[in-house]
Scaffold this motif. Structure first.
Motif, PDB file in Angstrom:
ATOM      1  N   GLN A 176       5.577  35.610  64.060  1.00 28.97           N
ATOM      2  CA  GLN A 176       4.678  34.687  63.383  1.00 28.97           C
ATOM      3  C   GLN A 176       5.198  33.257  63.457  1.00 28.97           C
ATOM      4  O   GLN A 176       4.423  32.312  63.651  1.00 28.97           O
ATOM      5  N   GLY A 179       4.380  31.752  66.770  1.00 34.11           N
ATOM      6  CA  GLY A 179       2.987  31.330  66.834  1.00 34.11           C
ATOM      7  C   GLY A 179       2.733  30.034  66.084  1.00 34.11           C
ATOM      8  O   GLY A 179       2.049  29.134  66.585  1.00 34.11           O
ATOM      9  N   GLN A 180       3.303  29.919  64.897  1.00 30.86           N
ATOM     10  CA  GLN A 180       3.070  28.740  64.071  1.00 30.86           C
ATOM     11  C   GLN A 180       3.640  27.473  64.698  1.00 30.86           C
ATOM     12  O   GLN A 180       3.076  26.391  64.553  1.00 30.86           O
ATOM     13  N   TYR A 185       7.041  33.482  73.223  1.00 23.37           N
ATOM     14  CA  TYR A 185       7.658  34.560  72.453  1.00 23.37           C
ATOM     15  C   TYR A 185       8.120  35.658  73.401  1.00 23.37           C
ATOM     16  O   TYR A 185       7.407  36.017  74.347  1.00 23.37           O
ATOM     17  N   TYR A 203       2.009  37.324  66.741  1.00 21.93           N
ATOM     18  CA  TYR A 203       2.266  36.059  67.438  1.00 21.93           C
ATOM     19  C   TYR A 203       0.956  35.382  67.835  1.00 21.93           C
ATOM     20  O   TYR A 203       0.735  34.189  67.574  1.00 21.93           O
ATOM     21  N   ARG A 204       0.058  36.144  68.422  1.00 18.19           N
ATOM     22  CA  ARG A 204      -1.193  35.561  68.890  1.00 18.19           C
ATOM     23  C   ARG A 204      -2.101  35.140  67.729  1.00 18.19           C
ATOM     24  O   ARG A 204      -2.786  34.122  67.804  1.00 18.19           O
ATOM     25  N   ARG A 205      -2.102  35.933  66.660  1.00 20.03           N
ATOM     26  CA  ARG A 205      -2.930  35.572  65.504  1.00 20.03           C
ATOM     27  C   ARG A 205      -2.501  34.246  64.889  1.00 20.03           C
ATOM     28  O   ARG A 205      -3.333  33.460  64.424  1.00 20.03           O
ATOM     29  N   SER A 206      -1.211  34.000  64.862  1.00 21.95           N
ATOM     30  CA  SER A 206      -0.697  32.801  64.190  1.00 21.95           C
ATOM     31  C   SER A 206      -0.536  31.613  65.136  1.00 21.95           C
ATOM     32  O   SER A 206      -0.139  30.525  64.696  1.00 21.95           O
ATOM     33  N   PHE A 207      -0.860  31.776  66.406  1.00 16.49           N
ATOM     34  CA  PHE A 207      -0.549  30.746  67.399  1.00 16.49           C
ATOM     35  C   PHE A 207      -1.336  29.452  67.186  1.00 16.49           C
ATOM     36  O   PHE A 207      -2.544  29.470  66.958  1.00 16.49           O
ATOM     37  N   PRO A 216      -0.963  31.220  73.898  1.00 16.04           N
ATOM     38  CA  PRO A 216       0.205  32.085  73.707  1.00 16.04           C
ATOM     39  C   PRO A 216       0.758  32.598  75.036  1.00 16.04           C
ATOM     40  O   PRO A 216       0.011  32.810  76.002  1.00 16.04           O
TER      41      PRO A 216
END
Length: 330
Positions: A176, A179-180, A185, A203-207, A216
């Protein structure tokens, strides 16, 4: 388009060879990767391990970059708890200035060694990682608050940006954050039994897009041994079996030969341990290995795959990467 293929080198030290010889052989692999068209070559940071010579990835990066022309060279990774953030920024800006467009900065949150060695390194501990990483970014961007004491620190060399940053993990803890911050990653599936897909999804959700990464980029690191036949690859993997057992027993030694592994008196519990670990290893002929890797990529949605290969014989290790590159279409 074929998934990009890259190399992770730990500078393995085999029985019968010196650490100096192991370090010299890193250039053989660097040249091979450069000539064949592997995307990147990263060096890991480990300390206190008899089978690994890569304790100083920044030095290995400079050496490899000086002897290659195209391949990207980076750290997989710099273990941030062992380093003050300003020094990491200085080192990798210097490398980026010397080899523009070819350097990567992979960063890990663990120390990469046993507790006593980490004490000797004055390691900060993984719990301080978010603060240390934020400090590294603040030095790079000059974004300390005006009343912060470090706001007046001049980072040198100036006018050189850090290379692309990749946060590395083996459990999903860094996903996470990667991503932020809009970094790349990497997931260490070459030694971690934790399923990588949830980490990649987090990772992708928070990118959030950044200057280095518009979208990402998730790298899956796998342990692979490739040989002309399945039988030979299985034989070569015996070195890895005994090496892993000795690490578990806290009796690290140089990488054993397959003959030494054959002569070892295995107990039932030791064999059970190896069986549990062997699920993490991909061994076989080029066709066998390629099929297994494609299955892993499809299951995780990885954007790139990076290969770590542990073989006692240095020539067989080069052959493993060569065969894999050829069957991958490089």
């Amino acid at each position: 388009m074929t998934t990009p293929l890259s190399i992770l080198d730990l500078a393995p030290i085999a029985q019968g060879f010196s650490a100096a010889q192991a370090l010299a052989r890193t250039l053989d692999l660097a040249r091979l990767g450069d000539e064949m068209g592997f995307t990147r070559l990263w060096y890991a940071e480990h300390h206190g391990m008899a089978s690994i010579a890569s304790s100083a990835p920044d030095i290995l990066i400079g050496s490899a970059a000086a002897h290659t022309h195209r391949i990207r060279i980076g750290s997989g990774g710099v273990m941030l708890p062992n380093h003050v953030p300003l020094r990491v920024v200085e080192t990798f800006r210097t490398l980026a200035g010397l080899y523009p467009g070819r350097i990567d900065l992979g960063i890990g949150r663990a120390g990469g060694s046993d507790g006593l060695t980490l004490q000797a390194l004055r390691s900060f501990g993984g719990e301080s990682f978010p603060e240390n990483f934020a400090e590294l970014i603040a030095f790079e961007q000059g974004s300390f608050p005006s009343d912060h004491p470090f706001a007046r620190v001049k980072v040198v060399p100036g006018e050189i940006a850090l290379p692309p940053i990749y946060l590395l993990g083996s459990s999903g803890a860094s996903a996470q954050m990667a991503g932020q911050y809009g970094t790349g990653y990497g997931f260490a599936a070459h030694f971690s039994a934790t399923p990588p897909r949830p980490a990649f999804e987090a990772y992708r959700r928070s990118f959030r897009p950044s200057d280095s990464f518009e979208k990402p980029h998730a790298i899956l690191c796998l342990s692979v041994i490739c040989a002309p036949t399945d039988e030979e690859a299985k034989y070569l993997s015996k070195s890895m079996e005994l090496t892993w057992l000795r690490l578990r027993q806290n009796k690290p030694q140089k990488i054993a030969s397959p003959e030494e592994a054959d002569a070892y008196s295995w107990t039932e519990s030791e064999r059970a341990f190896i069986e549990s670990q062997s699920d993490l290893w991909i061994t076989g002929s080029p066709q066998t290995v390629k099929a297994a890797m494609e299955e892993k990529i499809a299951a995780t949605g990885a954007d790139e795959v990076m290969i770590a290969t542990t073989i006692h014989d240095y020539e067989k290790r080069l052959e493993s990467y060569r065969l894999l590159g050829e069957t991958w279409g490089l």
